[in-house]
Structure formats: structure tokens, C-alpha cells
Design a protein around this motif. Structure first.
Motif, PDB file in Angstrom:
ATOM      1  N   LEU A   1      22.220 -17.285  76.927  1.00 51.24           N
ATOM      2  CA  LEU A   1      22.836 -16.442  75.906  1.00 51.24           C
ATOM      3  C   LEU A   1      23.455 -17.219  74.755  1.00 51.24           C
ATOM      4  O   LEU A   1      24.196 -16.661  73.957  1.00 51.24           O
ATOM      5  N   LEU A   2      23.157 -18.517  74.668  1.00 48.46           N
ATOM      6  CA  LEU A   2      23.587 -19.316  73.519  1.00 48.46           C
ATOM      7  C   LEU A   2      25.097 -19.299  73.315  1.00 48.46           C
ATOM      8  O   LEU A   2      25.584 -19.277  72.193  1.00 48.46           O
ATOM      9  N   LEU A   3      25.873 -19.295  74.379  1.00 50.42           N
ATOM     10  CA  LEU A   3      27.323 -19.232  74.247  1.00 50.42           C
ATOM     11  C   LEU A   3      27.959 -20.612  74.110  1.00 50.42           C
ATOM     12  O   LEU A   3      29.143 -20.718  73.833  1.00 50.42           O
TER      13      LEU A   3
ATOM     14  N   THR B   1      23.932 -25.807  71.791  1.00 52.30           N
ATOM     15  CA  THR B   1      22.576 -25.807  72.324  1.00 52.30           C
ATOM     16  C   THR B   1      22.036 -27.195  72.596  1.00 52.30           C
ATOM     17  O   THR B   1      21.109 -27.349  73.378  1.00 52.30           O
TER      18      THR B   1
ATOM     19  N   LEU C   1      26.427 -18.865  68.159  1.00 47.83           N
ATOM     20  CA  LEU C   1      27.304 -17.738  68.465  1.00 47.83           C
ATOM     21  C   LEU C   1      26.849 -16.469  67.747  1.00 47.83           C
ATOM     22  O   LEU C   1      26.968 -15.363  68.278  1.00 47.83           O
TER      23      LEU C   1
ATOM     24  N   ALA D   1      24.136 -15.129  69.731  1.00 52.50           N
ATOM     25  CA  ALA D   1      24.681 -14.566  70.970  1.00 52.50           C
ATOM     26  C   ALA D   1      25.270 -13.181  70.732  1.00 52.50           C
ATOM     27  O   ALA D   1      25.136 -12.281  71.570  1.00 52.50           O
TER      28      ALA D   1
END
Length: 272
Positions: free
Chosen positions: A9-11, A14, A25, A28
Motif C-alpha cells: 500500500l505504499l505507506l 519505496t 503517500l 496510498a
């Protein structure tokens, strides 16, 4: 191209040099918004159709940043808008979604993540495949888990009702109009009535109700009619039906008349 692992979820950062934390973000937040939309639609009994274009749209936005290709950014944004605002983005499925393929997608994403962790690095195709499997699996899981259960169908009521002791209403709930080829049975009550079978008076039959085009009818709404094919010499009909309030109680409608003769050009009919 070699890149660090892209977390779910790209939190988190990367590891892709071209993708900043702010950009990750932002993606996300788009993912969270889309999954929320999928969940809301699932509660209404609808699943993504054109809405699935969100997944390739998001991956295109990521590729636009990694490859520094502004054209891909426009394509990705267009796919996101299409997935959100297309009139047929979500629709009702023929049957309730199942959990098999969403779980398969999540297992595939888990396997790719595990292999990347063990290797200590992940190339761009692995990152994209992981995101694709993860997003599709999560959306499919929400659609399957939150879709309302199908309503239970009432038990079929048919020939068995023919032999129950019927109830004769004080006031008829149907009317019969004779035509050249039979009779038109009309629901004159303020409620829908379920016609389970009918028979001419002269024979002991059990016939399903149909309309004038020959299609089977099950429920007659208030004011709706069914066509009963009868011979010219027939003198009456018997109709068995039930009401929505008491589907277990059989009711009987009877109509009798005097057939047309040279002396009586118009047949007289007597209800009940």
C-alpha cells in the motif's frame, strides 16, 4: 532495473529513487479511497466492472514517476477517472462473488513479498506484480465479504395446494372477462396475488397462468391480468391462489356463466 522492496500500500518509502515519500503517500491515499468505494458498493450488492481500471491506472502513475514519462501520468489519471465516474463502473453480479480468486491474489502477493525479502531486493516487474496481486486481491476480498447474502426464496407452491381445503373470500378478488378465445382473469384486489393454478369447470385440470403472449405468470399485481384459454362451450373456471400475507393458505376463486347461444348473443357470467 533493480529496486528495493515496495511495501504494501505504499505507506513507507519505496526504495525506488524516483518515487518520493510524498508521491507514495499520495498513491496510498488513492488506494484507500478506491478500496473504500469498493466496500460501499459491495454493501449495496454491486462489484467493480469498469472500476477495475483503477489498478492499471495506479500502476501507470507509478511507472510515470519511475520512468519520468509525463504521458504515462496523463494515461494513468485518465484510467482513474474512468474507474470512478464511468456510469457502469460498478454493477450487480449474476451471483454472489466468491473468495477463491481474491485469496489466490493475496497469496501470490505474499509469495512475491516473501521472495523479495529473502533476496533482499526486488526488480520493477516484481514490484508491479506484487501491487497488482495485492490490490486486486484486497478489492475482491471486500466485494466477496461485504456483499449481502441472497434472499431466501419461498418454498415452491404448486400442485400440493390443489388438494388443500381452500378458503372462499367473502368478496371476489378477481374478475373474469370473456373474450373470443377464452377469458381474461384480472386482479381486482389492492394487493398482489400469486396464482398457483387454474382449471376449467368442466374438467379436473391444473394449468399454469399465462399472459396473452403465452409467457408464464407467477404474480399478478393489482390490476394485472392473465389469459385463460377456454373453449366456446366452457361454463366456468376455478382459480387457486395465495396472498403475500398468508402464503400457506390456499384461496379459491370460482366464476360460472351461461355459454353463448343463438338466443343470447352475449354470454352472461356470474362471479363466484
Amino acid at each position: 532495473m533493480t529496486a528495493g522492496l515496495l511495501p504494501p500500500l505504499l505507506l513507507w518509502p519505496t526504495g525506488l529513487p524516483e518515487v518520493s515519500l510524498l508521491y507514495a503517500l499520495t498513491l496510498a491515499l488513492l488506494v484507500a479511497f478506491w478500496l473504500g468505494r469498493v466496500a460501499r458498493e459491495a454493501r449495496r450488492g454491486r462489484v467493480p466492472r469498469v472500476g477495475w481500471w483503477f489498478v492499471p491506472g495506479l500502476l501507470t502513475l507509478l511507472l510515470a514517476r519511475v520512468g519520468d514519462l509525463p504521458a504515462l501520468f496523463g494515461i494513468g489519471a485518465g484510467l482513474l477517472l474512468l474507474a470512478e465516474y464511468w456510469p457502469g463502473a460498478y454493477g450487480r453480479p449474476r451471483r454472489r462473488p466468491r473468495l477463491a480468486w481474491p485469496l489466490s491474489g493475496l497469496l501470490l502477493a505474499l509469495g512475491l513479498l516473501t521472495s523479495s525479502l529473502l533476496a533482499g531486493q526486488a526488480n520493477l516487474p516484481t514490484v508491479l506484480a506484487t501491487l497488482l496481486s495485492l490490490l486486486a486481491g484486497l478489492a475482491g476480498l471486500l466485494a466477496a465479504a461485504l456483499s449481502p447474502a441472497p434472499a431466501r426464496r419461498e418454498k415452491a407452491q404448486g400442485f400440493a395446494l390443489r388438494w388443500q381445503q381452500p378458503q372462499l373470500p367473502e368478496w371476489p378478488e378477481f374478475s373474469v372477462t370473456l373474450t373470443g378465445q377464452g377469458a381474461r382473469l384480472t386482479n381486482t384486489s389492492p394487493q398482489p396475488l400469486k396464482v398457483v393454478g387454474w382449471s376449467p369447470r368442466s374438467v379436473n385440470a391444473w394449468l399454469p397462468p399465462r399472459n396473452e403472449e403465452g409467457r408464464l405468470l407467477d404474480l399478478l399485481g393489482s390490476g394485472q391480468s392473465a389469459f385463460l384459454p377456454l373453449s366456446e362451450r366452457e361454463t366456468g373456471v376455478r382459480v387457486w391462489y395465495v396472498t403475500p400475507q398468508k402464503p400457506e393458505q390456499t384461496r379459491l376463486f370460482r366464476a360460472d356463466w351461461v355459454p353463448s347461444t343463438p338466443q343470447t348473443a352475449t354470454p352472461a357470467h356470474l362471479l363466484n
